[in-house]
Design a protein around this motif. Structure first.
Motif, PDB file in Angstrom:
ATOM      1  N   LEU A 179       0.784  -1.167  -0.024  1.00 14.73           N
ATOM      2  CA  LEU A 179      -0.053   0.141  -0.061  1.00 14.73           C
ATOM      3  C   LEU A 179       0.956   1.192  -0.028  1.00 14.73           C
ATOM      4  N   GLY A 180       0.428   2.078  -0.804  1.00 12.96           N
ATOM      5  CA  GLY A 180       1.258   3.451  -0.843  1.00 12.96           C
ATOM      6  C   GLY A 180       0.351   4.747  -1.033  1.00 12.96           C
ATOM      7  N   THR A 181       0.942   5.956  -1.097  1.00 15.42           N
ATOM      8  CA  THR A 181       0.129   7.075  -1.272  1.00 15.42           C
ATOM      9  C   THR A 181       0.900   7.744  -2.462  1.00 15.42           C
ATOM     10  N   GLU A 222       2.037   2.774  10.324  1.00 16.40           N
ATOM     11  CA  GLU A 222       1.556   3.938   9.813  1.00 16.40           C
ATOM     12  C   GLU A 222       0.210   4.046   9.225  1.00 16.40           C
ATOM     13  N   ASP A 223      -0.543   5.113   9.287  1.00 16.08           N
ATOM     14  CA  ASP A 223      -1.729   5.223   8.560  1.00 16.08           C
ATOM     15  C   ASP A 223      -1.636   5.855   7.368  1.00 16.08           C
ATOM     16  N   VAL A 224      -2.307   6.070   6.526  1.00 19.46           N
ATOM     17  CA  VAL A 224      -2.248   6.719   5.119  1.00 19.46           C
ATOM     18  C   VAL A 224      -1.954   8.128   5.371  1.00 19.46           C
ATOM     19  N   HIS A 225      -2.657   8.758   6.099  1.00 21.85           N
ATOM     20  CA  HIS A 225      -2.506  10.201   6.368  1.00 21.85           C
ATOM     21  C   HIS A 225      -1.188  10.775   6.850  1.00 21.85           C
ATOM     22  N   THR A 226      -0.503   9.812   7.940  1.00 25.17           N
ATOM     23  CA  THR A 226       0.799   9.762   8.167  1.00 25.17           C
ATOM     24  C   THR A 226       1.779   9.697   7.229  1.00 25.17           C
ATOM     25  N   THR A 227       1.624   8.727   6.385  1.00 23.09           N
ATOM     26  CA  THR A 227       2.596   8.498   5.253  1.00 23.09           C
ATOM     27  C   THR A 227       2.471   9.532   4.059  1.00 23.09           C
TER      28      THR A 227
END
Length: 151
Positions: A21-23, A56-61
């Protein structure tokens, strides 16, 4: 021994047969320009972003990757642009990318010279379509059309 092998197979399957998973962050400056980074691996422009780290959560990433790659601070996530999961979207690995539009501020500077060679804020009319990495062209087109996509 059978249970240990079953456990080892399950762990290996999770590590090597499941997408990561990435952003991607579509960083929008106060004047409306969008910040892109030039990748060293392919020489193309792309959105800042990266893989979600364990814990980590997505927002933090998104905040971390934006700061690491551009020096910018994520002020506010404005909207979800899409979730991109095609196995072909990244030639390196099968990854699922969550693309976010974000209000950002700060001074542009590359913190990761190993991964990136340039950084620039583009007017919408000057985005280098045709020279974007991975599926970032599709992400930006979806963003500009005000779409929210599951692809």
């Amino acid at each position: 021994m059978g249970r240990l092998w079953y456990f080892a197979q399950a762990v290996l399957g999770i590590l090597f047969r499941h997408p990561v998973l990435g952003t991607s962050v579509i960083p929008v400056l106060a004047d409306g320009r969008i910040v892109l980074v030039r990748r060293r691996d392919c020489g193309k422009w792309g959105l800042p972003g990266g893989m979600v780290q364990w814990g980590e959560d997505v927002h933090t990433t998104a905040k971390r990757e934006l700061a690491e790659e551009t020096g910018l601070e994520l002020i506010k996530v404005l909207r979800l642009v899409g979730v991109y999961s095609s196995p072909e979207r990244d030639p390196r690995i099968h990854s699922i990318c969550i693309a976010l539009e974000a209000e950002v501020r700060g001074d542009l500077h590359i913190n990761d010279r190993y991964e990136l060679s340039d950084i620039k804020a583009f007017e919408l009319s000057a985005i280098p379509f045709g020279n974007l990495a991975h599926d970032h062209e599709q992400q930006l087109k979806d963003y500009l059309q005000n779409l929210t996509v599951l692809a």
